[in-house]
Design a protein around this motif. Structure first.
Motif, PDB file in Angstrom:
ATOM      1  N   ALA A 159       0.607  -1.205  -0.168  1.00  0.00           N
ATOM      2  CA  ALA A 159       0.119  -0.576   0.252  1.00  0.00           C
ATOM      3  C   ALA A 159       1.233   1.013  -0.215  1.00  0.00           C
ATOM      4  O   ALA A 159       2.123   1.232   0.561  1.00  0.00           O
ATOM      5  CB  ALA A 159      -0.750   0.227   1.379  1.00  0.00           C
ATOM      6  N   PHE A 160       0.756   2.204  -0.857  1.00  0.00           N
ATOM      7  CA  PHE A 160       0.766   3.719  -0.528  1.00  0.00           C
ATOM      8  C   PHE A 160       0.946   4.089   0.872  1.00  0.00           C
ATOM      9  O   PHE A 160       0.532   4.282   1.828  1.00  0.00           O
ATOM     10  CB  PHE A 160       0.412   4.395  -1.449  1.00  0.00           C
ATOM     11  N   ASN A 161       2.286   4.550   1.342  1.00  0.00           N
ATOM     12  CA  ASN A 161       2.312   5.610   2.113  1.00  0.00           C
ATOM     13  C   ASN A 161       2.652   6.918   1.684  1.00  0.00           C
ATOM     14  O   ASN A 161       3.463   8.034   2.207  1.00  0.00           O
ATOM     15  CB  ASN A 161       3.535   5.132   3.089  1.00  0.00           C
ATOM     16  N   VAL A 162       1.192   7.512   1.997  1.00  0.00           N
ATOM     17  CA  VAL A 162       1.116   8.857   1.449  1.00  0.00           C
ATOM     18  C   VAL A 162       0.643  10.783   2.518  1.00  0.00           C
ATOM     19  O   VAL A 162       0.020   9.720   3.058  1.00  0.00           O
ATOM     20  CB  VAL A 162       0.227   9.301  -0.132  1.00  0.00           C
ATOM     21  N   VAL A 163       1.206  11.149   2.537  1.00  0.00           N
ATOM     22  CA  VAL A 163       1.255  12.139   3.670  1.00  0.00           C
ATOM     23  C   VAL A 163       0.518  13.349   3.135  1.00  0.00           C
ATOM     24  O   VAL A 163       1.244  13.694   2.054  1.00  0.00           O
ATOM     25  CB  VAL A 163       2.210  12.556   4.674  1.00  0.00           C
ATOM     26  N   GLY A 164      -0.407  13.796   3.298  1.00  0.00           N
ATOM     27  CA  GLY A 164      -0.748  15.057   2.527  1.00  0.00           C
ATOM     28  C   GLY A 164      -2.618  14.645   1.698  1.00  0.00           C
ATOM     29  O   GLY A 164      -3.361  13.975   2.545  1.00  0.00           O
ATOM     30  N   PRO A 165      -2.632  15.869   0.922  1.00  0.00           N
ATOM     31  CA  PRO A 165      -2.049  16.720   0.552  1.00  0.00           C
ATOM     32  C   PRO A 165      -1.498  17.343   1.304  1.00  0.00           C
ATOM     33  O   PRO A 165      -2.797  18.287   2.211  1.00  0.00           O
ATOM     34  CB  PRO A 165      -3.119  16.911  -0.639  1.00  0.00           C
ATOM     35  N   VAL A 166      -0.521  18.273   1.999  1.00  0.00           N
ATOM     36  CA  VAL A 166      -0.861  19.485   2.233  1.00  0.00           C
ATOM     37  C   VAL A 166      -1.396  20.791   1.747  1.00  0.00           C
ATOM     38  O   VAL A 166      -0.689  21.054   1.008  1.00  0.00           O
ATOM     39  CB  VAL A 166       0.949  19.657   3.780  1.00  0.00           C
ATOM     40  N   THR A 167      -1.835  21.221   2.597  1.00  0.00           N
ATOM     41  CA  THR A 167      -2.037  22.668   0.969  1.00  0.00           C
ATOM     42  C   THR A 167      -1.996  24.077   3.317  1.00  0.00           C
ATOM     43  O   THR A 167      -2.013  23.811   3.951  1.00  0.00           O
ATOM     44  CB  THR A 167      -3.964  22.967   0.599  1.00  0.00           C
ATOM     45  N   ASN A 168      -2.700  25.260   2.579  1.00  0.00           N
ATOM     46  CA  ASN A 168      -2.457  25.950   3.404  1.00  0.00           C
ATOM     47  C   ASN A 168      -3.254  27.294   2.087  1.00  0.00           C
ATOM     48  O   ASN A 168      -3.293  27.555   1.311  1.00  0.00           O
ATOM     49  CB  ASN A 168      -0.676  26.702   3.290  1.00  0.00           C
TER      50      ASN A 168
END
Length: 603
Positions: free
Chosen positions: A286-295
């Motif tokens: 499985a993918f280990n994805v953080v985010g999406p980080v936005t502001n």
């Protein structure tokens, strides 16, 4: 225009996704400071007055406006921007001792953040003086020591008085853009006073012109359905690429990219279901994805919906295919209000935040546009900060051949930010696989009838760095400027990757596919370097050029030389470096072995 996610079967319309820097690159969005030089200002010598139009416009240095004049001449004025509209602009800050810093990079020296901040980052005293001036101008300024950017936030009215301009709204009809482009831009040339000009080199964000014709697929998922299995596509799979570029010995040795972080700068979204479908299709973890980080201050990213895939998905899928143990972090910045490109100022802010959070990360940028001095220099400063901390950046060289199509004239040109001497510029090839997924042959990617191909050529902004040397580097076209690309990988759609987008399998390519492959290889390399107690790659180019120039000094030749084809102007050469593919494509196992020798000093 680069960073394009190109799908076979869509050649007529070209689903173009220019991730990140298309907006103001090539003209809009950046204003370079034309000051008479750097002057140290002590706290006692800075005498700030009330923020009135009189005091703000005395003793000022003029800013050079990039090539937006032709667009403004054709645009229809809609009137002034609302005075109460709130904007955040970024000022690029001057680094200290850049020549000495570059010498350290060329020697492979890594700096701690504290050393970089103290000796090479922007001078804190000068930045604080600029902050105080903006504060008296009733604007909010923020900066962290070592950062390459100073953010300034306030109303359009106050920003206009601070920079000596008026912000106007415009509408421009442009063929192939899907309608009128609505944007704002400054009327007049921006200027700043001495407390700012002593440390600032550029300002981004006084316009949001997209700078290029960016076309995202508008087809719904029902119209984009392809085969339900990757076996029906016929493109490159993780296993075939692993055989083609000799990754398999790395996997046999237990390398997966574990413990490494790859950071993606994007403007569009992704579907977790697509990533899961991709992993399941190839038996990957499985993918280990953080985010999406936005502001909110980075603008509003394009909503993915459920169309035919995205640039973000292409990037994530390729890195996961080749380094399935790596952590993947997605940063998303905003698009122009007309939805036709990224806003450069927003990308810069997101990139600064990402570098602060992941200073030793491996950065992927499948993005770019026409070179502009102001924006190119600002992003180069950001990458200098990343390199100094031991981070690495791979940037797509472009998909327009030797003629960057986002430039206002059809002439030989290169793309930024791949032009930066502080990134590795990645070109593209047409690849033919050998029997049993072994290496077959490759040519420079170039399609003369359709006018697509790998970017490559000579920068008009940056001089050729000292490490850029070796067979083929000095040639009949050389003029003392930075040459790109540095390396390359599979890019042609006809020999592209099997990918998932919008719940369907398809084949995609572009140099957007080439840069992530090198990011994955860097993750595997950094893993093995860490296991041996050696420093990470950092700026890869000094080592890569050493590998190409002196293959006999390292365990194995790192590159597959590409000696045929052209990028619509520059022909491949029989030996050494060339403008289509740099040193060539990777022999992955040899690249890792050579980096171990390079970092040990046993070359």
């Amino acid at each position: 225009m680069l960073g394009e996610r190109r799908s076979r079967g869509q050649r007529a319309t070209r689903v173009v996704v220019v991730a990140c820097l298309i907006a103001a690159i090539g003209g809009a969005g950046a204003y370079a400071l034309a000051s008479s030089g750097r002057r140290a200002i002590t706290t006692a010598s800075v005498r700030l007055e009330h923020a009135t139009s009189t005091t703000l416009h005395t003793g000022r240095s003029q800013l050079i406006v990039p090539s937006l004049a032709s667009e403004l001449a054709q645009a229809r004025t809609l009137g002034p921007m609302s005075p109460s509209s709130v904007l955040t602009v970024t000022l690029g800050l001057r680094l200290r001792a850049q020549t000495r810093l570059d010498r350290l990079f060329a020697q492979g020296v890594k700096l701690t953040p504290s050393v970089y901040d103290a000796d090479f980052g922007p001078a804190p005293m000068l930045v604080r003086a600029a902050e105080r001036w903006f504060d008296r101008a009733r604007l909010s300024a923020s900066w962290s020591p070592g950062d390459a950017l100073l953010e300034v936030r306030g109303t359009a009215d106050r920003l206009g008085r601070a920079f000596g301009i008026r912000l106007e709204r415009y509408s421009l009809e442009r063929s192939g853009s899907g309608g009128a482009i609505h944007f704002y831009a400054p009327l007049g040339q921006p200027t700043v006073p001495a407390p700012v000009s002593s440390v600032a080199t550029s300002v981004l964000g006084l316009d949001d012109y997209p700078g290029g014709n960016v076309s995202f697929s508008s087809q719904g998922a029902a119209q984009c359905q392809g085969p339900s299995s990757p076996s029906q596509i016929g493109g490159f799979t993780p296993s075939s690429v692993a055989g083609f570029y000799n990754f398999k010995p790395l996997y046999t040795g237990g390398l997966t990219g574990s413990g490494q972080t790859v950071v993606f700068m994007e403007i569009d979204g992704f579907l977790s279901s697509d990533l899961q479908m991709y992993a399941n299709g190839f038996g990957l973890p499985a993918f280990n994805v953080v985010g999406p980080v936005t502001n909110p201050q980075w603008g509003t990213p394009m909503q993915f919906g459920s169309a035919c895939g995205s640039e973000t998905e292409l990037d994530l899928e390729i890195v996961h295919a080749m380094a399935p143990g790596a952590k993947l972090v997605v940063y998303e910045s905003g698009i122009n209000t007309s939805g036709q490109g990224a806003v450069l100022d927003d990308v810069a802010k997101a990139l600064q935040s990402a570098i602060d959070a992941y200073p030793t990360g491996i950065f992927n940028l499948s993005l770019g546009g026409c070179e502009d001095t102001a924006s190119a220099q600002q992003f180069d400063s950001l990458f200098s900060q990343l390199d100094a901390h031991g981070g690495t950046a791979f940037v797509s060289a472009g998909d327009s051949g030797a003629y960057e199509r986002s430039c206002p004239t059809h002439s030989l040109s290169t793309a930024e930010p791949a032009d930066s001497p502080h990134v590795t510029s990645v070109g593209g090839t047409t690849a033919l696989i050998g029997q049993g997924s072994t290496y077959g042959s490759e040519a420079v990617w170039g399609e003369p009838f359709e006018q697509w191909g790998t970017g490559g050529g000579l920068s008009r902004v940056f001089q050729r760095p000292v490490w850029q040397a070796g067979p083929g580097v000095s040639n009949q076209y050389s003029n003392g400027m930075r040459q790109q690309p540095d390396v390359s990988a599979i890019a042609d759609t006809d020999t592209g990757w099997d990918t998932v987008g919008g719940g369907a399998w398809g084949m995609t390519g572009g140099t957007s596919a080439a840069a992530p492959l090198w990011c994955a290889l860097a993750a595997l390399t950094d893993q093995t370097l860490a296991e041996r107690g050696l420093p990470p790659i950092g700026l890869a180019d000094p080592a890569l050029y050493d590998f190409g120039s002196n293959p006999g000094h390292f365990p194995s030749p790192a590159f597959q030389a590409v000696t045929q084809g052209s990028n619509l102007y520059y022909q491949a050469t029989s030996t050494g470096w060339n403008y289509g593919t740099g040193w060539g494509t990777p022999n992955a196992s040899a690249v890792v072995d050579d980096f171990i020798a390079y970092q040990k000093g046993t070359r």
